[in-house]
Design a protein around this motif. Structure first.
Motif, PDB file in Angstrom:
ATOM      1  N   ARG A 103      -7.167  -8.718   2.322  1.00 16.17           N
ATOM      2  CA  ARG A 103      -7.426  -8.184   0.986  1.00 16.17           C
ATOM      3  C   ARG A 103      -8.550  -7.160   1.004  1.00 16.17           C
ATOM      4  N   ALA A 104      -9.616  -7.425   1.774  1.00 15.18           N
ATOM      5  CA  ALA A 104     -10.734  -6.489   1.819  1.00 15.18           C
ATOM      6  C   ALA A 104     -10.284  -5.120   2.316  1.00 15.18           C
ATOM      7  N   VAL A 105      -9.489  -5.102   3.396  1.00 12.11           N
ATOM      8  CA  VAL A 105      -9.030  -3.830   3.954  1.00 12.11           C
ATOM      9  C   VAL A 105      -8.023  -3.174   3.010  1.00 12.11           C
ATOM     10  N   ALA A 106      -7.112  -3.962   2.443  1.00 21.53           N
ATOM     11  CA  ALA A 106      -6.093  -3.410   1.547  1.00 21.53           C
ATOM     12  C   ALA A 106      -6.720  -2.810   0.295  1.00 21.53           C
ATOM     13  N   VAL A 107      -7.693  -3.506  -0.297  1.00 23.26           N
ATOM     14  CA  VAL A 107      -8.359  -2.998  -1.506  1.00 23.26           C
ATOM     15  C   VAL A 107      -9.133  -1.726  -1.181  1.00 23.26           C
ATOM     16  N   ARG A 108      -9.787  -1.700  -0.024  1.00 23.83           N
ATOM     17  CA  ARG A 108     -10.521  -0.491   0.357  1.00 23.83           C
ATOM     18  C   ARG A 108      -9.587   0.702   0.486  1.00 23.83           C
TER      19      ARG A 108
ATOM     20  N   HIS B  71       1.195   7.030   6.946  1.00 19.91           N
ATOM     21  CA  HIS B  71       1.272   6.187   5.770  1.00 19.91           C
ATOM     22  C   HIS B  71       0.047   5.271   5.702  1.00 19.91           C
ATOM     23  N   PRO B  72      -0.348   4.875   4.507  1.00 18.52           N
ATOM     24  CA  PRO B  72      -1.514   3.986   4.364  1.00 18.52           C
ATOM     25  C   PRO B  72      -1.360   2.677   5.138  1.00 18.52           C
ATOM     26  N   SER B  73      -0.129   2.212   5.294  1.00 22.78           N
ATOM     27  CA  SER B  73       0.077   0.960   6.029  1.00 22.78           C
ATOM     28  C   SER B  73      -0.422   1.073   7.467  1.00 22.78           C
TER      29      SER B  73
ATOM     30  N   ALA C  41      -6.652   1.010  -0.944  1.00 25.53           N
ATOM     31  CA  ALA C  41      -6.131   1.326  -2.285  1.00 25.53           C
ATOM     32  C   ALA C  41      -7.131   2.154  -3.076  1.00 25.53           C
ATOM     33  N   GLU C  42      -8.400   1.816  -2.968  1.00 29.10           N
ATOM     34  CA  GLU C  42      -9.431   2.582  -3.684  1.00 29.10           C
ATOM     35  C   GLU C  42      -9.520   4.006  -3.154  1.00 29.10           C
TER      36      GLU C  42
ATOM     37  N   LEU D  90       0.828  -1.214   0.000  1.00 31.61           N
ATOM     38  CA  LEU D  90       0.000   0.000   0.000  1.00 31.61           C
ATOM     39  C   LEU D  90       0.860   1.260   0.000  1.00 31.61           C
ATOM     40  N   ASP D  91       1.923   1.262   0.815  1.00 33.22           N
ATOM     41  CA  ASP D  91       2.814   2.421   0.856  1.00 33.22           C
ATOM     42  C   ASP D  91       3.487   2.638  -0.496  1.00 33.22           C
ATOM     43  N   ASN D  92       3.852   1.559  -1.167  1.00 33.94           N
ATOM     44  CA  ASN D  92       4.448   1.686  -2.503  1.00 33.94           C
ATOM     45  C   ASN D  92       3.436   2.238  -3.505  1.00 33.94           C
ATOM     46  N   LEU D  93       2.195   1.786  -3.383  1.00 38.13           N
ATOM     47  CA  LEU D  93       1.143   2.326  -4.246  1.00 38.13           C
ATOM     48  C   LEU D  93       0.989   3.823  -4.017  1.00 38.13           C
TER      49      LEU D  93
END
Length: 558
Positions: free
Chosen positions: A493-498, A451-453, A500-501, A428-431
């Motif tokens: 994945r659910a939290v990471a995708v949210r 940071h998003p992480s 990221a969006e 997420l941080d790289n994104l």
């Protein structure tokens, strides 16, 4: 309450019983009724180890002795309470034997203090000096409700707790010079270290009752306690030539054993009580330099260690390991579950108490489904350790089976889950960095900003705690463990995708076109679409149990 602040009998401690009732009682009542106490009501997480070490554990160990074998430890633990013989020993210990040494305001021998202690300048200071969260001297917390000009009144119970806390956690640097201390100069003593616990990342195993917590923090020692090892209130029985903690003089010295280590008097203190309309309170104090622990010994039970394969000359091979601010306890599970010394190179090594619990489980003395808890705490100091910048405190359910050194399947599964969360956070941080570059900006430095992480790990906190609680009863059911790990990956994945969006929605339109940067003679294109695609590719490589089918992944994320 009596005028002398009798710790043994006066209601200075607040206990929450197993039925939820809250009551106040004295030290003897807390110990003899420990099987009925769920926990002690304490103002801050750092207070628990201070109370355990400076009062409860050394009284218990010195009165009834420590177990000498695993079997003896297990017998005491399974009993779930102190036996009649133990209660008699505790009653005698806190009665005719040492009862007169547990009085806060005694004129001749006040508990954990120096009678008649005077500052060289003749002054006393506000009781706020004992409480790190209240402004006092150089220590000025950002959100303190009081200023240094305000007077703080501490009840006898509060004064007892903060007195013990100061002996364990006090800030470093300059301390008031005491009359009778030959090492004080110009009215002060310099070079003081923090209290002994201030140099550790404290780890305290906890049980269902106070009695179980006391046992979980009690080591079994084949030879018992060293007869020469005495707690601070029995300093006159020591055979060493060390300075008396009941006097103004102090020394730099090693710990003389477990009892001495736990009751180490890192400060010379006197509480100055005053009569108010509400009764006896502490308004002023004197805090001077105390004994300095030459080195944290490896018998220290309440810390994890950093093992150094090749230490420099004169340095120990193991050093206490501190907690990292901003991280939940479960993010440090790799340290808590490091049951063996690293085979090669440097690395973590868990606390002696957790290693002991692993041995007890391996021999069948501690069941796999026992609801073991772990509390971690620490203080972060700033400006030459003279101020407190941050407090760390967290608790965690820990599956006992994960402590098995020989059979590490559950431990490996738990550490894999922790690692997946960490890797997803880095993705997420790289994104975030790639989207900023695509927008014409620069990445946020790793040590600045949020940071998003951090948001990802916060979002997974409750899920991880539920997972650890559930894994206490997984037994040897491989299928159940596999389902639990799959459910964990779906949550990640659910939290990471949210997240990221959210990042993608915040990116400006120009991020779609992107920009080109040159690095080491190569051109690198940064676009939002490319960044998102790379993120999902990394996420798929991290969460290997999830189906690679895009439709299945969408359902899982939903």
């Amino acid at each position: 309450m009596g005028a002398d602040g009798d710790i043994v009998h006066d209601s200075l401690l607040t206990a929450v019983d197993t039925d939820g009732a809250v009551r106040t009682t004295g030290l003897l009542g807390v110990l003899t009724g420990a099987h009925e106490v769920r926990r002690l009501e304490l103002p801050v997480p750092t207070m628990l180890p201070a109370l355990l070490r400076q009062l409860l554990l050394p009284v218990m160990w010195d009165a009834i002795g420590v177990p000498r074998t695993r079997g003896e430890w297990a017998e005491r633990f399974e009993r779930g309470r102190f036996s009649d013989a133990d209660v008699a020993c505790l009653t005698d210990y806190l009665g005719s034997r040492y009862g007169d040494r547990f009085r806060l305001f005694d004129d001749k021998r006040p508990f954990a203090q120096v009678a008649g202690l005077e500052a060289l300048n003749g002054e006393t200071k506000s009781a706020a000096q004992l409480v790190p969260s209240i402004a006092s001297g150089n220590n000025v917390p950002l959100f303190s409700s009081l200023t240094e000009g305000d007077e703080l009144l501490l009840s006898a119970g509060q004064a007892l707790l903060w007195l013990l806390h100061t002996q364990c956690w006090d800030t470093a640097a300059i301390k008031t010079g005491a009359v009778g201390d030959p090492q004080a100069k110009n009215g002060k003593t310099t070079g003081n270290p923090t209290g002994p616990l201030g140099q550790l990342g404290v780890v305290v195993p906890t049980g269902r009752t106070l009695y179980e917590t006391l046992m979980l923090n009690t080591p079994f020692l084949p030879d018992g306690l060293d007869p020469a090892d005495r707690p601070q209130w029995a300093w006159n029985e020591r055979s060493s030539g060390w300075k008396s903690p009941a006097g103004p003089e102090w020394s730099s010295r090693p710990a003389g054993g477990l009892l001495d280590l736990l009751t180490f008097q890192a400060r010379r203190i006197r509480l100055v009580p005053c009569e108010t309309e509400q009764g006896l309170y502490v308004q002023r104090v004197i805090v001077c330099a105390g004994d300095r622990l030459a080195q944290t010994p490896e018998l220290e039970p309440h810390t994890a260690w950093s093992h150094i394969a090749k230490p420099k000359a004169g340095q120990p091979q193991r050093r206490p390991r501190r907690h990292t601010s901003g991280r939940s306890a479960w993010q440090g599970l790799s340290t808590l579950l490091a049951l063996a010394v690293p085979d090669e190179g440097d690395g973590p090594y868990t606390s002696g108490l957790l290693r002991q619990l692993a041995d007890l489980h391996a021999e069948g003395f501690l069941p796999a489904d026992y609801p073991l808890g772990v509390e971690i705490c620490g203080l972060e100091y700033g400006n030459q350790s003279a101020v407190v910048e941050n407090a760390i405190g967290d608790s965690l359910p820990l599956p006992v089976a994960s402590l098995l050194a020989e059979d590490d399947w559950l431990r490996a599964a738990i550490l894999e889950c922790v690692g997946q969360a960490d890797q997803a956070g880095r993705a997420l941080d790289n994104l975030h960095s790639d989207l900023r570059r695509a927008s014409g900006g620069e990445p946020v430095p790793w040590d600045k900003g949020q940071h998003p992480s951090s948001r990802l790990l916060h979002g997974l906190d409750g899920t991880m705690r539920r997972l650890l609680t559930g894994l206490r009863t997984v037994g040897e059911n491989d299928e159940l463990l596999e389902r639990a790990q799959l459910a964990w990956e779906q949550s990640v994945r659910a939290v990471a995708v949210r997240e990221a969006e959210t990042l993608l929605a915040a990116a400006p339109p120009r991020a779609v076109v992107g920009r080109v940067e040159k690095s080491n003679g190569k051109e690198i294109v940064y676009r939002s679409g490319k960044a998102v695609g790379l993120f999902h590719k990394k996420l798929a490589g991290i969460l290997t149990r999830l189906s690679e089918d895009s439709s299945g992944g969408g359902e899982a994320a939903a």
